[in-house]
Scaffold this motif. Structure first.
Motif, PDB file in Angstrom:
ATOM      1  N   LEU A   1       0.830  -1.208   0.000  1.00 29.10           N
ATOM      2  CA  LEU A   1       0.000   0.000   0.000  1.00 29.10           C
ATOM      3  C   LEU A   1       0.866   1.260   0.000  1.00 29.10           C
ATOM      4  O   LEU A   1       0.380   2.356   0.268  1.00 29.10           O
ATOM      5  N   GLY A   2       2.146   1.078  -0.274  1.00 29.11           N
ATOM      6  CA  GLY A   2       3.027   2.233  -0.376  1.00 29.11           C
ATOM      7  C   GLY A   2       3.617   2.685   0.948  1.00 29.11           C
ATOM      8  O   GLY A   2       4.227   3.748   1.020  1.00 29.11           O
TER       9      GLY A   2
ATOM     10  N   THR B   1       8.477   2.548  -1.607  1.00 28.86           N
ATOM     11  CA  THR B   1       8.329   1.102  -1.789  1.00 28.86           C
ATOM     12  C   THR B   1       8.625   0.641  -3.211  1.00 28.86           C
ATOM     13  O   THR B   1       8.984  -0.501  -3.423  1.00 28.86           O
ATOM     14  N   VAL B   2       8.433   1.538  -4.201  1.00 26.65           N
ATOM     15  CA  VAL B   2       8.722   1.188  -5.593  1.00 26.65           C
ATOM     16  C   VAL B   2       9.518   2.322  -6.230  1.00 26.65           C
ATOM     17  O   VAL B   2       9.412   3.468  -5.799  1.00 26.65           O
TER      18      VAL B   2
ATOM     19  N   GLY C   1       2.463   3.205  -4.746  1.00 26.97           N
ATOM     20  CA  GLY C   1       3.815   3.596  -4.374  1.00 26.97           C
ATOM     21  C   GLY C   1       3.953   5.094  -4.356  1.00 26.97           C
ATOM     22  O   GLY C   1       2.938   5.800  -4.312  1.00 26.97           O
ATOM     23  N   PHE C   2       5.172   5.589  -4.402  1.00 26.19           N
ATOM     24  CA  PHE C   2       5.499   7.014  -4.305  1.00 26.19           C
ATOM     25  C   PHE C   2       5.163   7.537  -2.915  1.00 26.19           C
ATOM     26  O   PHE C   2       5.999   8.124  -2.244  1.00 26.19           O
ATOM     27  N   ALA C   3       3.924   7.329  -2.487  1.00 31.99           N
ATOM     28  CA  ALA C   3       3.495   7.720  -1.142  1.00 31.99           C
ATOM     29  C   ALA C   3       2.461   6.695  -0.698  1.00 31.99           C
ATOM     30  O   ALA C   3       1.869   6.020  -1.535  1.00 31.99           O
ATOM     31  N   PRO C   4       2.226   6.574   0.626  1.00 27.29           N
ATOM     32  CA  PRO C   4       1.196   5.623   1.076  1.00 27.29           C
ATOM     33  C   PRO C   4      -0.139   5.884   0.380  1.00 27.29           C
ATOM     34  O   PRO C   4      -0.646   7.007   0.388  1.00 27.29           O
TER      35      PRO C   4
END
Lengths: 329, 230
Positions: A28-29, A264-265, B136-139
Motif C-alpha cells: 500500500l506504499g 516502496t517502488v 507507491g510514491f506515497a502511502p
C-alpha cells in the motif's frame, strides 16, 4: 510504573521516535521506517530492561534537550553524544554512552553527535506513542506514526510507558552509572568501504572502488552520493519494488542509496544493493564524508550478516550478565 | 524459465527480499497480482511483504526466520501459477471526481494540448475501467493502468511543490491520485473528496493493488457533500 511525560525543551536537528520498523504494508506504499540501526536501538533497549522493539528516540547530528519530571533509567547507543545532565540543584554531570544510566528528575541535554551521525536513546518503559499500522516508528513521508508523524518540536510532550524494572533509587540527586559499558565499536573500521552486491557486471565495474562524498541533501529516505557522475548505459525501467539498501542511478549520474524511509517502488535504474551488514555503518556517514564502495557476492553478504549477528548476540549476553550482577543480592 | 517463457525471472532485491520479474507483456501486471494473492493465501510465517510493480513482484521475508535460498526455492515452486483471468473478479471502486476549475487547474491546458475540449477530455478520462497496477510514491498513491493512450501528457518540467490531496492527474501514459498534499509533476485534471489513505482505518488504503477503478464526474455540490461526509 508509567512516569509522567517528558517535555521537549529543544528538539535537536532531527529527532524522531522509532522502533524496529513497519512490516506488512509495503503493497500500500507504506515503507519500513524504523531506526537506521535497529540492532543498536535494541541494545539500548536491553540496557534499560525493555523488549527489543520498544520505541526509542533517534538522534541526528545533534540531540534534544529534555525535561524529566521524574527519575528515569536511560541508555544511549550509536555515535558518541555530548550528553549532560542538569540536576534540580543546578549541578551538571557528563553522561557516558553504552551503559544504563539512572537519572533523577532534571534536564537531559543531548548535544552534538560525534564520530558518526546518529544515536539512539532508550528509556525504561519506552516512548509510549500510539502503535500505527503495527509500529511506533515515525513515517515522515506519510505523516503518521511516532509523534504525530513528524520530528520532535519544542514544547512536545513525550509519553513514557510502563517499565518492567524501575530500579532508579528514590532520593538520589545525581545520575548513577555502573563501571561497565558495552564496546560498540564495529568489527569493521568505521570508514572502511561500503560493501555492495552489484546488480550486473557493468554496475560492479562502475561501483567497485568508486569514490564519493556524502551529499548534504541526504536524509532518512536516501543517502545521495556527490562526485563525478557515472555514465552507465542502463535503460529507465518500469517501477518495481525497491528496499532499504537499493542503489538507484538517477539521470544525473549520482547514485542514491535508499535508507529506512525508502519509498516502496522506484523506476530509476538500479546498480545494486548495499548489504544489510553495512547499511547501519553507511547511515552514520555525515555530509561531506568520503565514501567508497566495494563489490561483494551475496554469499559474502550473508557471511557478513552472520558475523554481525554473532557480535550483537555477544553484546546481548554481556549486557544480561552485567545487569544480573548489578542487581544480585 | 519454463515452457512458454512466462515464468518470472528471480533476482535478489536485498538480503531480505527477492524480486520476481515477469516477461513484459499485456498480462505481466495481472500475473503479479495473481501470484501475490496466491502467496498471501499461503501465508508462510516468514513472509513480511509482497510488493507488486508494473511487471514484477517484490517478496520481503524475515531473514531471522528462514534462509534466503529456501525462500527462493519456495518462489520457484509457486511462480508458474498465474492464471491472469482471475483479475476479472477484482473489486471495482468508483472514485467521484470534480474535474476542472480550482480542483483541476491543468484541465483546460491539457485539453488544448491534446486537441480536445475539456468536456471531451473528462469523458475520455472517465470512460475506462482502470486497474491499480501498483501503489507507491506515497502511502495509498495508486498507479492506474488503462489510460487511453491518446491522453498521455508529459510531466511538468519543474514539479509543483504542493499538489492538493485528492488530485487526479496524468503523468506520461499513467493516471493516478495524490493521497495527501505533496510535491508532484503530473497534470492535474480534477480532485476527489474521498480520503485515499488513513492510517487509522482498519483498511488504511481505499485501493489495493489489482483493484479496478472507475472515475465518476461530479459537480461542486456533490463534492462539498462528499467532503463533509468523508
Amino acid at each position: 510504573m508509567s512516569g509522567p511525560a517528558w517535555r521537549v525543551l529543544r528538539p535537536g536537528a532531527l529527532t524522531t521516535v522509532q522502533d524496529r520498523g513497519r512490516h506488512g504494508w509495503r503493497h500500500l506504499g507504506v515503507g519500513r521506517a524504523g531506526a537506521l540501526d535497529p540492532d543498536l536501538a535494541a541494545l539500548a533497549n536491553r540496557l534499560v530492561g525493555n523488549a527489543p522493539d520498544a520505541a526509542v528516540l533517534e538522534l541526528t547530528l545533534s540531540g534534544p534537550t529534555l525535561a524529566l519530571p521524574a527519575p528515569a533509567r536511560v541508555a544511549l547507543c550509536g555515535a558518541t553524544v555530548e550528553a549532560r545532565f542538569e540536576a534540580a540543584d543546578g549541578a551538571r554531570h557528563a553522561l557516558p554512552g553504552g551503559r544504563p544510566l539512572a537519572l533523577p528528575a532534571g534536564t537531559l541535554r543531548l548535544g552534538a553527535v560525534r564520530g558518526g551521525l546518529r544515536a539512539w536513546l532508550a528509556v525504561a518503559g519506552g516512548f509510549d506513542v500510539p502503535v500505527v499500522l503495527g509500529s511506533r516508528s515515525t513515517d515522515l513521508r506519510g505523516g503518521f506514526g511516532g509523534l504525530d508523524g513528524r520530528a520532535l518540536r519544542e514544547g512536545d510532550a513525550l509519553p513514557i510507558g510502563k517499565s518492567r524494572c524501575n530500579t532508579v533509587p528514590a532520593g538520589a540527586d545525581a545520575p548513577q552509572a555502573p563501571g561497565w559499558w558495552i564496546d560498540l565499536d564495529a568489527d569493521v573500521p568505521r570508514d572502511a568501504p561500503i560493501r555492495v552486491a552489484p546488480a550486473c557486471a557493468d554496475a560492479a565495474a562502475a561501483l567497485d572502488g568508486s569514490r564519493w562524498t556524502v551529499d548534504p541533501r541526504s536524509d532518512r529516505q536516501g543517502l545521495r552520493c556527490a562526485g563525478d557522475p557515472l555514465a552507465i548505459a542502463s535503460p529507465e525501467q518500469v517501477s518495481a519494488a525497491v528496499a532499504p539498501g537499493t542503489i538507484q542511478l538517477p539521470p544525473d549520474g549520482h547514485p542514491i542509496v535508499l535508507l529506512a524511509d525508502a519509498q516502496t517502488v522506484g523506476g530509476y535504474p538500479r546498480l545494486g544493493h548495499v548489504i544489510a551488514a553495512d547499511l547501519p555503518r553507511l547511515a552514520q556517514r555525515r555530509a561531506g564524508d568520503a565514501l567508497r564502495f566495494v563489490a561483494v557476492s551475496w554469499d559474502e553478504a550473508r557471511a557478513a550478516w552472520a558475523q554481525r549477528a554473532a557480535r550483537i548476540a555477544r553484546l546481548e549476553w554481556a549486557i544480561d550478565l552485567a545487569l544480573a550482577r548489578d542487581t544480585a543480592p | 524459465m519454463t515452457a512458454g517463457g512466462i515464468a518470472p525471472h528471480i533476482e535478489a532485491l536485498a538480503d531480505d527480499a527477492w524480486l520476481l520479474r515477469f516477461a513484459p507483456g499485456d498480462d505481466a501486471n495481472a500475473r503479479a497480482h495473481v501470484l501475490a494473492a496466491r502467496l498471501r493465501g499461503e501465508a508462510p510465517a516468514w513472509l513480511r511483504d509482497l510488493v507488486p510493480g508494473w511487471d514484477s513482484l517484490g517478496v520481503c521475508f524475515d531473514p531471522a526466520a528462514v534462509p534466503a535460498d529456501d525462500v527462493r526455492a519456495w518462489l520457484l515452486a509457486h511462480r508458474d501459477h498465474a492464471p491472469a483471468a482471475a483479475t476479472a473478479s477484482a473489486p471495482v471502486v468508483e472514485i467521484p471526481v470534480r474535474y476542472g476549475g480550482d480542483h483541476g487547474i491543468d484541465l483546460a491546458d491539457a485539453a488544448d494540448a491534446l486537441g480536445l475540449s475539456p468536456a471531451q477530455l473528462i469523458e475520455r478520462h472517465a470512460a475506462p475501467l482502470y486497474t491499480v497496477a501498483m501503489i507507491g510514491f506515497a502511502p495509498g498513491f495508486p498507479y492506474l493502468a488503462g489510460l487511453d493512450p491518446a491522453l498521455a501528457l508529459p510531466r511538468l518540467a519543474t514539479p509543483r511543490s504542493r499538489v492538493p490531496a485528492g488530485s487526479v492527474g496524468i503523468g506520461g501514459a499513467q493516471t493516478g491520485i495524490y493521497p495527501r498534499e505533496s510535491p508532484g509533476g503530473w497534470r492535474l485534471l480534477g480532485r476527489t473528496p474521498l480520503r485515499l489513505f488513513d492510517p487509522a482505518r482498519a483498511s488504511p488504503s481505499l485501493l489495493a493493488p489489482g483493484d479496478r477503478v472507475r472515475f465518476v464526474a461530479i459537480d461542486d455540490a456533490a463534492f462539498a457533500a462528499l467532503e463533509r461526509g468523508a
